[in-house]
Design an enzyme around this catalytic site. Structure first.
Site, short mmCIF file in Angstrom:
data_model
loop_
_atom_site.label_atom_id
_atom_site.label_comp_id
_atom_site.label_asym_id
_atom_site.label_seq_id
_atom_site.Cartn_x
_atom_site.Cartn_y
_atom_site.Cartn_z
CB THR A 188 2.04 -2.64 3.19
OG1 THR A 188 2.69 -3.58 4.04
CG2 THR A 188 1.58 -1.49 4.10
CG ASP A 189 1.93 -8.04 4.55
OD1 ASP A 189 2.69 -7.05 4.72
OD2 ASP A 189 2.36 -9.21 4.55
CD GLU A 190 5.34 -3.67 7.00
OE1 GLU A 190 5.51 -2.89 7.93
OE2 GLU A 190 6.24 -3.96 6.19
CE1 TYR A 248 5.25 2.10 4.47
CE2 TYR A 248 5.13 -0.04 5.56
CZ TYR A 248 5.05 0.73 4.41
OH TYR A 248 4.77 0.13 3.20
CE LYS A 251 1.21 2.20 1.99
NZ LYS A 251 1.47 2.90 0.71
#
Ligand code: NAD
Ligand code: TYD
Length: 335
Positions: free
Chosen positions: A124-126, A149, A153
């Site tokens: 994810t870009d997060e 989260y 990741k």
């Protein structure tokens, strides 16, 4: 190609399984624990048989992963399985770290022992954290994850890449922006707002609602993963964005306009702790190297998504109540 897919009963994983089954000759083993977010109803159109099999298993269980690889002998892995919701990760980080980090580790180990030829780790870009304007993160941007989260990741991204550097296992990492579309569990912004609007329920806006997310239609994401699986370079990271950055209130107002509901349904609520202000990435690399382009315009994708949720209110009710588990018991429970 024989592909072992994890998390194929979730939102993006099931879209990927439907796409692979509908538009390629690949064979698929779908390994999914069926948490609250995994629902075999999402795959009702995919018949089990020679080309598609389902295995209910937890990626955190090393022996179960070993057995799955030994029996199925996959050539490729596409790893979606995760605890994917930021708010849940704040309330209860343990299963998130367990699945996202340790589960990814167990899977990498099994894949390494069995000499898998292509391995796509879906991320994810997060992991880049909040990006100040006017910048867009490229793949070399530092990892500044904010929530359990995104940190879990980011950790698993690094672990996956270490299997390329250390063991020469051909791993590729994709980092996509916020996905939306049919079959998304109604806890993330877009499906929650649509289902609440349809039921005339309040729409909770965290903080000032001016946080910015980049929106990517789920089928565009799946095509990007397929492109990376087929032609991505081992050891590389590929950002996948929708090039559509919008403030949350903008998105919610559009949903209210499409559903014909009043803006008075929006209610300001307390902000999320550690809330990232803005996500923004450039997808120039995946476009240049694989020829992939996002095809679905946000307005069209959102209308299509609202239409799907209005026509599938029973699905929403079932996933919210956990009643979809009956589908599993009926079809798989007797084995
Ligand atoms: P989801 O929550 O809808 O589905 C997750 C799936 O993984 C479910 O089917 C669940 O049963 C399964 N699962 C969870 N824990 C498991 C375990 N221990 N063992 C086996 N299966 C398990 O998630 P999603 O939104 O489809 O996201 C899929 C992947 O894409 C995740 O890795 C996520 O981090 C990533 N991603 C999501 C988004 C997004 O906007 N949703 C954006 C970028 C990247
Ligand atoms: P979300 O869909 O949870 O995705 P992520 O946190 O992974 O980006 O949230 C998207 C944005 O919407 C985020 O800024 C938080 C905000 N949000 C709300 O304002 N209200 C809500 O009820 C939810 C679920 C999210």
């Amino acid at each position: 190609m024989k592909i072992l897919i994890t998390g194929g009963a979730g939102f993006i994983g099931s879209a990927f399984v439907r796409m692979v089954m509908g538009s390629t000759e690949h064979r698929v083993l779908n390994v999914d624990k069926l948490t609250y977010a995994g629902n075999l109803e999402n795959l009702a159109e995919v018949a089990e048989g020679e080309r598609y099999r389902f295995l209910r298993a937890d990626i955190c269980e090393g022996e179960a992963m070993e057995a799955a690889f030994a029996e199925y002998q996959p050539e490729a892995v596409v790893h979606f399985a995760a605890e994917s919701h930021v708010d849940r990760s704040i309330l209860s980080p343990e299963p998130v770290v367990g699945t996202n980090f340790m589960g990814s580790f167990r899977l990498l180990e099994a894949a390494r022992r069995h000499g898998v030829k292509r391995y796509v780790h879906v991320s994810t870009d997060e992991v880049y954290g909040s990006i100040a304007e006017p910048h867009d993160a490229d793949e070399d941007w530092p990892l500044v994850a904010s929530s359990p989260y995104s940190a879990s990741k980011a950790g698993s991204d690094l672990l996956a890449l270490s299997y390329w550097k250390t063991y020469g296992m051909p791993v590729m990492v994709t980092r996509a922006s916020n996905n939306y579309g049919p079959y998304q569990f109604p806890e993330k912004l877009i499906p929650l707002m649509i289902s609440n609007a349809l039921e005339d329920q309040p729409l909770p806006i965290y903080g000032d609602g001016m946080q910015v997310r980049d929106w990517l239609y789920v089928d565009d994401h799946c095509r990007a993963i397929q492109a990376v699986l087929e032609s991505g370079r081992a050891g590389e990271v590929y950002n996948v964005g929708g090039s559509r950055a919008l403030a949350n209130v903008e998105v919610v107002k559009r949903i209210l306009a499409i559903t014909g509901k009043p803006e008075s349904l929006m209610v300001g609520v307390k902000d999320r702790p550690g809330h990232d202000r803005r996500y923004a990435i450039t997808s120039e690399k995946v476009e240049r190297e694989t020829g992939w382009r996002a095809r679905v315009e946000f307005e069209k994708g959102l209308e299509e998504t609202v239409r799907w949720y209005s026509e599938n209110r029973e699905w929403v009710a079932r996933v919210k109540s956990g009643a979809y588990r009956e589908y599993y018991e009926k079809n798989y429970g007797q084995r």
